[in-house]
Structure formats: C-alpha cells, structure tokens
Design a protein around this motif. Structure first.
Motif, mmCIF file in Angstrom:
data_model
loop_
_atom_site.group_PDB
_atom_site.id
_atom_site.type_symbol
_atom_site.label_atom_id
_atom_site.label_comp_id
_atom_site.label_asym_id
_atom_site.label_seq_id
_atom_site.Cartn_x
_atom_site.Cartn_y
_atom_site.Cartn_z
ATOM 1 N N ILE A 155 -6.204 1.082 -7.361
ATOM 2 C CA ILE A 155 -5.626 -0.270 -7.362
ATOM 3 C C ILE A 155 -4.785 -0.444 -8.614
ATOM 4 O O ILE A 155 -5.201 -0.054 -9.709
ATOM 5 C CB ILE A 155 -6.748 -1.330 -7.315
ATOM 6 C CG1 ILE A 155 -7.371 -1.313 -5.917
ATOM 7 C CG2 ILE A 155 -6.222 -2.720 -7.648
ATOM 8 C CD1 ILE A 155 -8.426 -2.326 -5.697
ATOM 9 N N PHE A 212 0.851 -1.193 0.000
ATOM 10 C CA PHE A 212 0.000 0.000 0.000
ATOM 11 C C PHE A 212 0.888 1.245 0.000
ATOM 12 O O PHE A 212 1.791 1.364 0.827
ATOM 13 C CB PHE A 212 -0.924 0.013 1.222
ATOM 14 C CG PHE A 212 -1.804 1.234 1.266
ATOM 15 C CD1 PHE A 212 -2.831 1.411 0.339
ATOM 16 C CD2 PHE A 212 -1.596 2.229 2.216
ATOM 17 C CE1 PHE A 212 -3.632 2.543 0.357
ATOM 18 C CE2 PHE A 212 -2.399 3.362 2.249
ATOM 19 C CZ PHE A 212 -3.424 3.519 1.320
ATOM 20 N N LEU A 234 -3.142 0.631 -3.815
ATOM 21 C CA LEU A 234 -2.835 -0.732 -3.412
ATOM 22 C C LEU A 234 -2.286 -1.487 -4.610
ATOM 23 O O LEU A 234 -2.915 -1.533 -5.670
ATOM 24 C CB LEU A 234 -4.088 -1.441 -2.880
ATOM 25 C CG LEU A 234 -3.823 -2.812 -2.259
ATOM 26 C CD1 LEU A 234 -3.052 -2.668 -0.952
ATOM 27 C CD2 LEU A 234 -5.132 -3.561 -2.018
ATOM 28 N N GLN A 271 -6.912 -9.457 -0.960
ATOM 29 C CA GLN A 271 -5.887 -8.444 -0.699
ATOM 30 C C GLN A 271 -6.546 -7.084 -0.469
ATOM 31 O O GLN A 271 -6.172 -6.331 0.433
ATOM 32 C CB GLN A 271 -4.895 -8.374 -1.867
ATOM 33 C CG GLN A 271 -4.126 -9.679 -2.066
ATOM 34 C CD GLN A 271 -3.291 -9.669 -3.346
ATOM 35 O OE1 GLN A 271 -2.427 -8.827 -3.526
ATOM 36 N NE2 GLN A 271 -3.559 -10.614 -4.235
ATOM 37 N N ALA A 325 -6.600 -4.935 3.057
ATOM 38 C CA ALA A 325 -6.130 -3.548 3.113
ATOM 39 C C ALA A 325 -7.202 -2.662 3.729
ATOM 40 O O ALA A 325 -6.927 -1.806 4.573
ATOM 41 C CB ALA A 325 -5.772 -3.067 1.711
ATOM 42 N N LEU A 378 -7.748 4.227 0.666
ATOM 43 C CA LEU A 378 -7.462 3.345 -0.476
ATOM 44 C C LEU A 378 -8.327 3.800 -1.652
ATOM 45 O O LEU A 378 -9.527 3.521 -1.701
ATOM 46 C CB LEU A 378 -7.804 1.906 -0.094
ATOM 47 C CG LEU A 378 -7.208 0.754 -0.904
ATOM 48 C CD1 LEU A 378 -7.636 -0.574 -0.343
ATOM 49 C CD2 LEU A 378 -7.436 0.826 -2.370
#
Ligand code: SAH
Ligand code: SF4
Length: 402
Positions: free
Chosen positions: A193, A127, A136, A170, A174, A190
């Motif tokens: 990606i 991250f 991420l 995953q 996170a 977050l």
C-alpha cells in the motif's frame, strides 16, 4: 478556587495513555458504520447499544474477524453470531463500502476506481499490478490543500479529509474486487500500500494513522508495515509522529534541491525548507539501510533536471547521511500543466550521476496513463465535468463571436 497551576501539573512517573473513544456519528438512516472504527470504538459502539461489557468485548472480537479477515458486510452471514443477534446488529449497524462511481482498466493492467462518499465527495484509488507485487495507491483527502505546481490534484478547490472508514474502505474494496477474502499471508495480489493517492496524508494524520493501524492489524487485513509507504510533501512537524505511531516506510516528495526551485514546485518548502526536511528524514525512527527513505523527484524539463542538480542531490543526501533511494518520476502531463517532461537522455544522465554515487535511482515507469491513473493525474470526474462545462462555455463564446 482550585489552584489551576497544580491541577494542570502532570503526574510524575510513567502513565499509560488512556484511549478516548471517538464520538460516533450515525448515518442518515440512524445506523452506525462499523468500518474504520478502532477496536476500542467498536466495543464502545456495542456497549452504547446496551450490550453488557463482557458481551460487547466478545462480539467486538467476532465482528472484527468477520469484517477484516473475511470481508463480510452482511450480518446474517456471520455464522458464530446467533440468529437473534444478527437482526439486532442489522438494525443498529452497517459495514459499508465506498460507492463506486466508475471503474477503469488500463491497457497495462492498472485499475482506477472513482469513489463517492455519503456526502457526494469524489476521490480515487489505483491498483498497480506487477510481476512480483500488487500496489494499491490510496487517497487520504478529497483534493489537496497544498498547491504543488506540477500536480493535478493540487488544482482541485474542494478539500475534505477522508475518514478512517473511507481510507480503510479503499483497501476493503480492492480486496473485494480482487477476490482476496479471507485474508491470508501468502499468495495475495494486493501486497503493498502506498499513501500516494489524492491528498497530503500528514495533513490528515489521525485518520490516516487509525486507518493504517487497522490495515496492519494481525487479526484482520494483516499487511506488514514494511509493505506500507507513506508519501509526504514535507510536513516536517508531523514526520516524527508518523515514525513513532505508524512506523511505516517513508517517501518524501523532494523534486528540487535549491530553495528557489523547491519553493516554486512544492510551496510548503517556504514553510519547512530543505535543510529542516532532510534533518527530519535523518531523525525518522526506523530508517536504516534495510529500510531506506525514498526521495521522489519528478523530472521537469529545464526546471530541475540538470547534471548540477543531480550532483547537489547527491551532496545533500550524503551530507545528512541518509539511507536513501531516489525515485525518478517522469512528469505525467495533464491539460494546462505549466511543465514538460525531461527528455529520456536527460533523465538517464541524471539517474547515472546518482547511481555512480552509490545511491539507487530507478526511473519509475508511468502506469495507467491512458486512464489518467498515473502519479499526479488524479482529479475527480466531477471536476472533469466542470472542465467540460468550461470548454463548452468557451465554445459558446467563440460561436457568439462568429
Ligand atoms: N501528497 C503526497 C502524496 C501524494 S502525491 C506527496 O506529495 O508526497 C504522490 C507522488 O506523485 C508525489 O511524489 C508527487 O509529487 C508526485 N506527482 C504529483 N504530480 C505528478 C505529476 N504530474 N507527474 C509525476 N509525479 C507527480
Ligand atoms: Fe498535494 Fe502531493 Fe499533489 Fe503536492 S504533490 S498538491 S502535496 S497531492
């Protein structure tokens, strides 16, 4: 005898594809893991456990919300599911997370997790927090079958495709770690990606697609496809499908502009050459000036970093009329790597040539180098263990020689 030629003939006209539910394999404890199942598979899992179709449909909708919007893994916390139904679910199903073997934090805030699957395979996720976003970096395989010469992951022998559950797991993990439940559109840490962890995502296409569809689903994690980037080393035959079926941003690991250099650095180039690759980029659905294709270019001293190569890169991108940006990645060294990073002056000169041609060419700042979390450094601890073993063996040999 049926006429096989006729029975195999496609029926003319528009046919809706009939989704085929995946065969669900229970875990060692007999329960089925719901994480990573498509919406249809989730419903089918309930029907197979003897819920009536109408019930199954309703429960699947509720479960989806709890799993992907609220991040709940415990059936007893699902308040709109009856107290009798909760243990029934518990007996048959589980909502898993990957096991965390190790979690590390870099001095620059980058975090890396070493994860372990049920069959004891290790893989990593990273991250990277920034002022305006949090990215991420997700793995698609344990190791990688491609042997790009500058990439540490490419030296791993063990390779297995990650399942949709392990890929989406995953993201879930996170979110757990960042305390980002329930899912909400604003104020997330977050935000992005990138499929740039271990592995080649287009060699595990079905699982990556199913996982990303879950990540993008509006009733759950709800991440926009505009915030998801898939990076490929150039699996040309799969690029069109990626564009059509997932429609995420595309990044391409170019790293060389001549056959000779790219054949060495990215050996898949021997199969799908630069021209084929750039044509597939030009054909990539959805690429335009607002959504440009990223070309990644690792800077290796005296290997691919001359001014002439920068000019050739510009020529190629213009020739194929590509809506492009170039990411220059300073080479991240690893023990035994056969290359050095280009000098800062070289990188600057390379970047200026591309920039002067009107193409953005930022130099990516390496992140998390102190915890081996930077691009191409991902290689799991079990492998490091074997390296430690090798080092010990070398020492023993040296000691024996005296
Ligand atoms: N397999 C995919 C995605 C994973 S690699 C791909 O190759 O695109 C993510 C990016 O890191 C790729 O651009 C890769 O070429 C780059 N990379 C690999 N090793 C590196 C290293 N040692 N230093 C800098 N970048 C590296
Ligand atoms: Fe695999 Fe990508 Fe590394 Fe090449 S750069 S070995 S494709 S992970």
């Amino acid at each position: 005898m049926p006429n096989t030629a006729t029975t195999l003939m496609p029926i003319p006209g528009h046919i809706d594809p009939v989704p085929v539910p995946r065969e669900l394999k229970p875990r060692a404890d007999g329960r089925i893991d719901l994480l990573g199942l498509t919406k249809l598979d989730l419903r089918m899992a309930l029907e197979t456990s003897q819920l009536e179709p109408k019930q199954a449909k309703l429960r699947a909708k509720q479960l989806w919300h709890w799993i992907y919007n609220r991040g709940v893994t415990d059936f007893s916390l699902m308040s709109d599911i009856s107290k009798t139904m909760q243990p029934w679910l518990e007996q048959r199903f589980v909502i898993s997370r990957p096991d965390v073997v190790e979690a590390q934090v870099s001095t620059d805030g980058t975090r890396k997790w070493l994860l372990r699957s049920d069959d004891a395979q290790d893989y990593e996720m990273v991250f990277i927090p920034d002022a305006d976003r949090g990215t991420l970096c997700v793995s698609s395989q344990v190791g990688c079958t491609l042997n790009c010469t500058f990439c540490h992951t490419g030296t791993m022998r063990l390779v297995r495709n990650l399942t949709p559950g392990e890929i989406v797991g995953q993201v879930m993990l996170a979110r757990d770690a960042l305390g980002e439940w329930p899912s909400q559109p604003e104020g997330r840490m977050l935000t992005n990606i990138v499929m740039m962890g271990m592995g080649e995502p287009l060699y595990n296409f079905d699982n990556v697609r199913d996982a990303l569809k879950i990540v993008m689903d509006g009733d759950g994690l709800g991440l926009s496809r505009r915030r998801i980037t898939l990076s490929t080393s150039g699996v040309v035959p799969m690029m069109a499908r990626a564009g059509e079926e997932i429609a995420v941003n595309l990044a391409v690991s170019l790293h060389g502009v001549t056959k000779e250099v790219r054949d060495e650095l990215v050996p898949i180039n021997r199969k799908y050459g630069i021209e084929q690759l750039l044509q597939a980029c030009a054909d990539y659905p959805g690429a335009n000036n607002a959504r440009r294709i990223t070309f990644e270019y690792v800077m290796l001293r005296d290997k691919n970093d001359s001014d002439a190569e920068a000019h050739e890169l510009v020529r190629l991108l213009k020739h194929y009329d590509l809506p492009a940006k170039v990411n220059l990645i300073p080479f991240n060294p690893w023990p035994g790597a056969p290359y050095d990073c280009s000098t800062p002056e070289r990188i600057k000169s390379f970047s200026n040539i591309i920039f002067d041609a009107g193409i953005s060419a930022p130099v990516r700042t390496p992140r998390g180098r102190d915890i081996d979390a930077a691009c191409g450094q991902l290689k799991t601890a079990s492998e490091k263990q074997s390296r430690a073993d090798r080092d010990r063996q070398t020492e023993e040999k040296l000691a024996a020689i005296g």
